[in-house]
Design a protein around this motif. Structure first.
Motif: not given
Ligand code: PHE
Length: 364
Positions: A107-117, A346-347
């Motif tokens: 399982k990967g993780s979502i970039h904070p920018i995508s999360q915020t969007i 970081w991600l």
């Protein structure tokens, strides 16, 4: 029966036996080589045709060709049967349990920018806003002129614009290409293409030549636009306050409007939220200090006119802010540059779950 005819009959029995006895694909391939290969049995007999009388050659040649075709057909049939057998075995033995949980390590993780969007879309969707996008490469008209920046006005330089080389096929100030310096250019595109009432948010990358801990040449902005009859500054304040409180998940987050200037809004106001600064740390919420998070204002009548909207009939408001910036504030990310370093550690640290995305059903 001549010797040759006898040989052919015998060979046919032998090869047929060999092909039908092949019980897997490699042994069938071996049988094919033995029968039909360059140095195969049938080929060998073919080679003897040269030494025969024309009569003999005619009958033997025909018989050998027939044998060759029969064996080739038989091999094809056997091959299909073997392939089917392999598939049947696979189907009988291999099962997939679709109820098994996903392996956690995959399982990967979502970039904070995508999360915020996605958080922004969720909040604004609940307020009935649509989502619009515009191009990163803009022209002078959409990025500046239609937004009421006067030609040659220093405000064009204020935004540290990246200008693109002139295109000889498109000349004139209006066509001059820039990397958009703000998402406000999408306001123009949206208002030109849609009739009011308008309630939309616009998001994407924007560019300015700036680089330090809190500035990168490319960053992200979010912009909201509402155009309707009788829209006033009270709507702007109410909408913005509901939004920042929902986004920061602080019900009584103080919001302050400070008079400001943007060419495309009149009046204009900077948006501040309450915070506390202590020992170099920053905490969002009720406190003794303020933090600027964006710009806002009532859409300037000239901007409405530039988009074919009658300012005597319609008014509206707009506000904009940096997505990266509000992500940094909410998730305590100290350095903007880390957003764009593609460091998987970081991600992983922020670990936004790709299988549990914010949406209108979860509303989180
Ligand atoms: N476009 C402005 C900026 O980038 C922000 C803004 C958007 C101001 C909408 C007012 C209304 O600084």
């Amino acid at each position: 029966m001549t010797d040759m005819t006898q040989n052919i009959v015998k060979l046919k029995d032998e090869l047929t036996g060999m092909v039908t006895a092949s019980n897997d694909l490699p042994s069938l391939e071996q049988a094919r080589i033995t029968a039909l290969g360059k140095k195969g049995r049938i080929t060998d007999l073919m080679k003897t045709l040269g030494g025969m009388t024309p009569e003999e050659r005619k009958t033997t040649g025909a018989a050998l060709n027939e044998l060759k075709n029969e064996i080739a057909d038989l091999i094809k049939k056997q091959e299909l049967a073997l392939k089917k057998q392999v598939m049947d075995e696979k189907l009988a033995t291999e099962t997939i349990d679709v109820t098994l949980p996903v392996r956690p390590e995959a399982k990967g993780s979502i970039h904070p920018i995508s999360q915020t969007i996605e958080e922004l879309i969720t909040i604004f969707a609940a307020m009935d806003f649509t989502v619009a996008e515009g191009p990163d490469i803009e022209d002078d008209w959409h990025n500046f002129t239609a937004l009421n920046f006067p030609p040659g006005h220093p405000a064009r330089e204020m935004q540290d614009t990246f200008f693109l080389p002139d295109n000889p096929n498109e000349t004139g100030e209006k066509a001059k290409k820039v990397l958009r310096t703000h998402t406000s250019s999408t306001q123009i595109r949206y208002m030109t293409e849609h009739k009011p009432p308008i309630r939309t948010i616009m998001m994407g990358r924007v560019y300015r030549s700036d680089h330090d801990m809190t500035h990168t040449p490319m960053f992200h902005q979010m912009e909201a636009l509402v155009i309707d009859k009788e829209t006033h500054m009270g709507h702007l304040k109410g909408c913005l306050m509901d939004f920042v409180r929902a986004y920061f998940e602080i019900d009584d987050l103080p919001v302050r409007f400070r008079p400001s200037f943007f060419p495309f809004t009149e009046p204009s106001a900077e948006i501040d939220i309450g915070c506390t600064r202590k020992d170099g740390g920053l905490k969002i919420g009720a406190g003794d200090d303020w933090l600027e998070i964006g710009g806002s204002g009532m859409v300037h009548p000239n901007v409405l006119k530039n988009c074919g909207i009658d300012p005597d009939e319609y008014q509206g408001f707009a506000f904009g802010m940096g997505i990266d910036r509000i992500a940094m504030l909410k998730y305590g990310i100290p350095d903007l540059r880390t957003f764009f370093e593609s460091d998987t550690r970081w991600l992983n640290h922020y670990r936004f779950d790709p299988l549990n995305r914010p949406n209108r059903a979860t509303n989180s």
